[in-house]
Design an enzyme around this catalytic site. Structure first.
Site, PDB file in Angstrom:
ATOM      1  N   CYS A   9     -12.597   0.313 -15.702  1.00 35.49           N
ATOM      2  CA  CYS A   9     -13.363   1.400 -15.517  1.00 35.49           C
ATOM      3  C   CYS A   9     -12.393   2.658 -15.548  1.00 35.49           C
ATOM      4  O   CYS A   9     -11.946   3.426 -14.195  1.00 35.49           O
ATOM      5  CB  CYS A   9     -14.198   1.525 -13.754  1.00 35.49           C
ATOM      6  SG  CYS A   9     -15.214   3.061 -14.420  1.00 35.49           S
ATOM      7  N   CYS A  18     -16.693   0.066 -21.463  1.00 40.61           N
ATOM      8  CA  CYS A  18     -17.621  -0.232 -20.631  1.00 40.61           C
ATOM      9  C   CYS A  18     -18.193  -2.252 -20.970  1.00 40.61           C
ATOM     10  O   CYS A  18     -18.876  -2.331 -20.515  1.00 40.61           O
ATOM     11  CB  CYS A  18     -18.536   0.844 -20.965  1.00 40.61           C
ATOM     12  SG  CYS A  18     -18.028   2.073 -20.648  1.00 40.61           S
ATOM     13  N   TYR A  41      -7.318   6.823   3.528  1.00 49.04           N
ATOM     14  CA  TYR A  41      -7.287   5.662   2.346  1.00 49.04           C
ATOM     15  C   TYR A  41      -7.047   4.770   2.977  1.00 49.04           C
ATOM     16  O   TYR A  41      -6.535   2.777   2.976  1.00 49.04           O
ATOM     17  CB  TYR A  41      -6.729   5.848   0.546  1.00 49.04           C
ATOM     18  CG  TYR A  41      -6.160   4.577  -0.008  1.00 49.04           C
ATOM     19  CD1 TYR A  41      -7.460   3.561  -0.221  1.00 49.04           C
ATOM     20  CD2 TYR A  41      -5.290   4.549   0.587  1.00 49.04           C
ATOM     21  CE1 TYR A  41      -7.092   2.424  -1.082  1.00 49.04           C
ATOM     22  CE2 TYR A  41      -4.638   3.064  -0.828  1.00 49.04           C
ATOM     23  CZ  TYR A  41      -5.748   2.323  -1.314  1.00 49.04           C
ATOM     24  OH  TYR A  41      -5.204   1.253  -1.431  1.00 49.04           O
ATOM     25  N   CYS A  54     -24.982   1.234 -14.980  1.00 46.99           N
ATOM     26  CA  CYS A  54     -24.155   2.162 -14.514  1.00 46.99           C
ATOM     27  C   CYS A  54     -25.184   3.755 -15.160  1.00 46.99           C
ATOM     28  O   CYS A  54     -24.605   3.548 -16.309  1.00 46.99           O
ATOM     29  CB  CYS A  54     -22.888   2.225 -15.829  1.00 46.99           C
ATOM     30  SG  CYS A  54     -22.038   3.535 -15.225  1.00 46.99           S
ATOM     31  N   GLU A 105       1.039  -1.329   0.024  1.00 46.08           N
ATOM     32  CA  GLU A 105       0.192  -0.033  -0.331  1.00 46.08           C
ATOM     33  C   GLU A 105       0.440   1.310  -0.233  1.00 46.08           C
ATOM     34  O   GLU A 105       0.450   2.173  -0.468  1.00 46.08           O
ATOM     35  CB  GLU A 105      -0.506   0.114   1.416  1.00 46.08           C
ATOM     36  CG  GLU A 105      -2.528  -1.531   1.221  1.00 46.08           C
ATOM     37  CD  GLU A 105      -2.892  -0.378  -0.158  1.00 46.08           C
ATOM     38  OE1 GLU A 105      -2.998   0.133  -0.661  1.00 46.08           O
ATOM     39  OE2 GLU A 105      -3.479  -2.248  -0.706  1.00 46.08           O
ATOM     40  N   ASP A 150     -10.369   5.263  -3.054  1.00 40.85           N
ATOM     41  CA  ASP A 150      -8.816   5.339  -3.320  1.00 40.85           C
ATOM     42  C   ASP A 150      -9.703   6.094  -4.868  1.00 40.85           C
ATOM     43  O   ASP A 150     -10.643   6.212  -5.271  1.00 40.85           O
ATOM     44  CB  ASP A 150      -8.063   4.656  -3.782  1.00 40.85           C
ATOM     45  CG  ASP A 150      -8.605   3.688  -5.311  1.00 40.85           C
ATOM     46  OD1 ASP A 150      -9.251   2.923  -5.096  1.00 40.85           O
ATOM     47  OD2 ASP A 150      -7.987   2.980  -5.444  1.00 40.85           O
ATOM     48  N   CYS A 157     -17.331  -4.243 -19.073  1.00 40.11           N
ATOM     49  CA  CYS A 157     -18.273  -4.413 -16.984  1.00 40.11           C
ATOM     50  C   CYS A 157     -19.078  -4.668 -16.656  1.00 40.11           C
ATOM     51  O   CYS A 157     -20.254  -4.862 -17.023  1.00 40.11           O
ATOM     52  CB  CYS A 157     -18.232  -2.431 -17.160  1.00 40.11           C
ATOM     53  SG  CYS A 157     -18.884  -1.904 -15.918  1.00 40.11           S
TER      54      CYS A 157
END
Length: 308
Positions: free
Chosen positions: A205, A212, A132, A221, A49, A150, A215
Site C-alpha cells: 500500500c 492492490c 512514533y 478496502c 528506529e 507512522d 493486498c
DNA sequence: CAGGCGTGGCA
DNA sequence: TTGCCAAGCCT
C-alpha cells in the site's frame, strides 16, 4: 436471524476483519531485517528506529550493522564523543539524529542503568524520540500494545478505513483515535498488528504504484471499493533543497566527517564548499549552534569532541 | 503548528 | 531532467 451479524456501519469499528489477514500476510511477506532478529535487542530496535526516521531501509542497513558492531550497548556509544556518532552516521541525512541518539544513549546510561527503558513515557523523554518512535520501541522491542502511527500506517488507514488516497499532511487527533480503536485487545496481537500494518504500507500500500492485487484486505478496502478516487485538495508542499541552507550544511558537514578524528579543518577548506559567503557563514553558524560542529581557536573546526 | 532539517534513488 | 518520496522530531 440467530447469527448476530454486525450492522454494516460498525463492521470496521474495531478492525477485527483486518487483523487476521494483515497479520497472516505479514507472516509470509515480512522482510528479513536485522533489527527484527531476536538478537538485535531493544538497543538494536532503537538504533534502527532513529536511522529509519525519513531514511529508506536500503540505505540504513550497512550503517546499522557498523553502528551495532562498534557500539553494541548504549553505554558504549555514550563513552565515545558525540562527533564520532556524527561521523559514523555517514550520509544517512538529518545528522542531528546522530547527536540525539548519542544523547539518548547517554541518558540511558545515566538514568536507566544502561538499559533501554520499557516505559513509553520514559522513552518519550529521551532526545530524538517522539510519539512514533516511543510507541515503535515499546511495541517492537518489548511487545507492548501501542498505536504505532507512522506514515505507512497512516496511509493504510486512510485508504482501507477512511477511503481516501492519502492521509492529512499532519497527523490529526482523528487518526490517533482511529489507530487506538483499531488496536487488537491482546498485547501480543497488537504488537504483531503494528509491525504488519506498517509493513503492508511499506511494501504493498505504497504512496505511488500501490499493488492492490497483492493486498490481503483489498476486498475490504474502502478506497479500493470506491474505485480508488484521486486525492482531493492541496498537494503536499514539495520540499526544496537545491540552493538552501540545508544543502550548504550538508556540504560543510561532509568535509568535517571526512577529516580524520583529531584533525581539525581550517576555515579555508570549509569556504570552498559554497561560493556565497553570507549563506555559507549562516550555515556554519547553524551547525555550531546545533552542536554538530565545534569551533576551535585559529579558525579551526571539527566534529564535536566534548560531551554535553 | 508550519517550517527547518540531508540525502539519494527512481519514474 | 525535475519532482517526489523515504519507519519524524523539534521549536
Amino acid at each position: 436471524m440467530t447469527a448476530p451479524t454486525n450492522p454494516p456501519h460498525t463492521t470496521s469499528a474495531n478492525g477485527e476483519h483486518l487483523h487476521a489477514p494483515v497479520i497472516d500476510w505479514f507472516e509470509d511477506n515480512a522482510r528479513d531485517l536485522p533489527w527484527r532478529h531476536p538478537d538485535a535487542g531493544p538497543w538494536g530496535v532503537m538504533v534502527s528506529e532513529f536511522m529509519l526516521q525519513q531514511t529508506p531501509v536500503t540505505r540504513v542497513l550497512p550503517v546499522y550493522e557498523q553502528w551495532l558492531a562498534r557500539w553494541p550497548r548504549p553505554a558504549d556509544l555514550a563513552q565515545d564523543a558525540p562527533g564520532e556518532a556524527v561521523r559514523a552516521w555517514g550520509r544517512l541525512g538529518y545528522p542531528r539524529r546522530a547527536l540525539r541518539l548519542h544523547g539518548a544513549a547517554t541518558a540511558i546510561t545515566e538514568r536507566h542503568g544502561g538499559d533501554v527503558p520499557t516505559d513509553h513515557a520514559q522513552l518519550l523523554a529521551l532526545p530524538g524520540i517522539g510519539e512514533y518512535t516511543a510507541a515503535a520501541v515499546a511495541s517492537f522491542a518489548y511487545g507492548q500494545r501501542h498505536a504505532v502511527l507512522d506514515t505507512n500506517v497512516r496511509r493504510v488507514f486512510a485508504r482501507a478505513v477512511t477511503g481516501v488516497q492519502y492521509p492529512p499532511n499532519a497527523t490529526t487527533a482523528a487518526e490517533r483515535k482511529l489507530a487506538r480503536a483499531l488496536l487488537p485487545p491482546d498485547e501480543q496481537t497488537a504488537a504483531r498488528w503494528a509491525a504488519a500494518s506498517m509493513e503492508l504500507g511499506a511494501l504493498v500500500c505504497t504512496a505511488k504504484n500501490e499493488t492492490c492485487h497483492r493486498c490481503p484486505i483489498s476486498a475490504q478496502c474502502a478506497w479500493n471499493l470506491a474505485g480508488k478516487p484521486d486525492h482531493e485538495g492541496p498537494a503536499r508542499r514539495a520540499q526544496t533543497y537545491a540552493g538552501t541552507d540545508r544543502q550548504v550544511r550538508g556540504k560543510l558537514l561532509a568535509v568535517l566527517r571526512e577529516a580524520a578524528p583529531g584533525t581539525p579543518v581550517p576555515q579555508s577548506a570549509l569556504d570552498r564548499v559554497w561560493h556565497e559567503p553570507v549563506q555559507r557563514a549562516r550555515a556554519l553558524d547553524g551547525l555550531v549552534s546545533d552542536g554538530l560542529v565545534e569551533p576551535l581557536p585559529d579558525a579551526l573546526y571539527q566534529l564535536p569532541a566534548t560531551r554535553t
